[in-house]
Design a protein around this motif. Structure first.
Motif, short mmCIF file in Angstrom:
data_model
loop_
_atom_site.label_atom_id
_atom_site.label_comp_id
_atom_site.label_asym_id
_atom_site.label_seq_id
_atom_site.Cartn_x
_atom_site.Cartn_y
_atom_site.Cartn_z
N ALA A 213 -4.78 6.24 13.39
CA ALA A 213 -4.55 6.73 14.75
C ALA A 213 -5.86 7.34 15.25
N ALA A 214 -6.40 6.78 16.33
CA ALA A 214 -7.67 7.27 16.86
C ALA A 214 -7.53 7.78 18.29
N ASN A 215 -6.31 8.05 18.71
CA ASN A 215 -6.09 8.51 20.08
C ASN A 215 -5.98 10.03 20.20
N ILE A 216 -6.31 10.74 19.15
CA ILE A 216 -6.23 12.21 19.16
C ILE A 216 -7.65 12.73 19.39
N ALA A 217 -7.83 13.55 20.40
CA ALA A 217 -9.16 14.02 20.78
C ALA A 217 -9.93 14.59 19.59
N GLY A 218 -11.07 13.97 19.28
CA GLY A 218 -11.96 14.49 18.25
C GLY A 218 -11.52 14.23 16.83
N LEU A 219 -10.47 13.42 16.62
CA LEU A 219 -9.97 13.18 15.27
C LEU A 219 -9.60 11.72 15.05
N VAL A 220 -9.64 11.30 13.81
CA VAL A 220 -9.10 10.01 13.39
C VAL A 220 -8.20 10.31 12.19
N ALA A 221 -6.94 9.90 12.28
CA ALA A 221 -5.97 10.17 11.22
C ALA A 221 -5.64 8.86 10.50
N VAL A 222 -5.40 8.95 9.19
CA VAL A 222 -5.09 7.80 8.36
C VAL A 222 -3.89 8.15 7.49
N ARG A 223 -2.93 7.21 7.40
CA ARG A 223 -1.75 7.46 6.57
C ARG A 223 -1.33 6.18 5.84
N ASP A 224 -0.49 6.35 4.84
CA ASP A 224 0.08 5.24 4.09
C ASP A 224 1.22 4.64 4.92
N SER A 225 1.17 3.35 5.16
CA SER A 225 2.20 2.72 6.01
C SER A 225 3.59 2.76 5.37
N LYS A 226 3.67 2.91 4.05
CA LYS A 226 4.97 2.96 3.37
C LYS A 226 5.58 4.36 3.41
N ASP A 227 4.78 5.36 3.75
CA ASP A 227 5.24 6.75 3.76
C ASP A 227 4.84 7.40 5.08
N GLN A 228 5.43 6.92 6.16
CA GLN A 228 5.02 7.35 7.50
C GLN A 228 5.29 8.82 7.77
N ARG A 229 6.14 9.45 7.03
CA ARG A 229 6.39 10.89 7.21
C ARG A 229 5.61 11.72 6.21
N GLY A 230 4.86 11.04 5.37
CA GLY A 230 4.05 11.73 4.36
C GLY A 230 2.77 12.29 4.96
N PRO A 231 1.87 12.74 4.10
CA PRO A 231 0.63 13.35 4.58
C PRO A 231 -0.32 12.32 5.19
N ALA A 232 -1.23 12.82 5.99
CA ALA A 232 -2.27 11.98 6.59
C ALA A 232 -3.62 12.63 6.31
N LEU A 233 -4.62 11.79 6.11
CA LEU A 233 -5.99 12.27 6.03
C LEU A 233 -6.53 12.34 7.45
N VAL A 234 -7.31 13.37 7.74
CA VAL A 234 -7.86 13.53 9.09
C VAL A 234 -9.37 13.63 8.98
N PHE A 235 -10.06 12.82 9.77
CA PHE A 235 -11.51 12.76 9.80
C PHE A 235 -12.01 13.10 11.20
#
Length: 63
Positions: free
Chosen positions: A25-47
């Motif tokens: 997800a790159a639509n969040i101002a100033g951030l890019v988030a990455v998550r596991d597609s099999k665990d959409q409610r799980g944690p995300a890495l944020v860059f």
């Protein structure tokens, strides 16, 4: 904690038929988030965008 409620997640076009991949997800101002597609409610890495670019550049050299 970063609120990712409004994140517009997209899956790679190279995703397997089982969906084993990551979503970005790159639509969040100033951030890019990455998550596991099999665990959409799980944690995300944020860059930061620069951090994400650096990560991608590194990953592309490791093929």
């Amino acid at each position: 904690m970063i609120d990712l409620t409004g994140a517009a997640w997209r899956k790679s076009t190279r995703s397997s038929s089982q969906g084993n991949c990551v979503e970005v997800a790159a639509n969040i101002a100033g951030l890019v988030a990455v998550r596991d597609s099999k665990d959409q409610r799980g944690p995300a890495l944020v860059f930061t965008p620069a951090g994400w670019d650096a990560f991608l550049s590194f990953a592309k050299t490791r093929r």
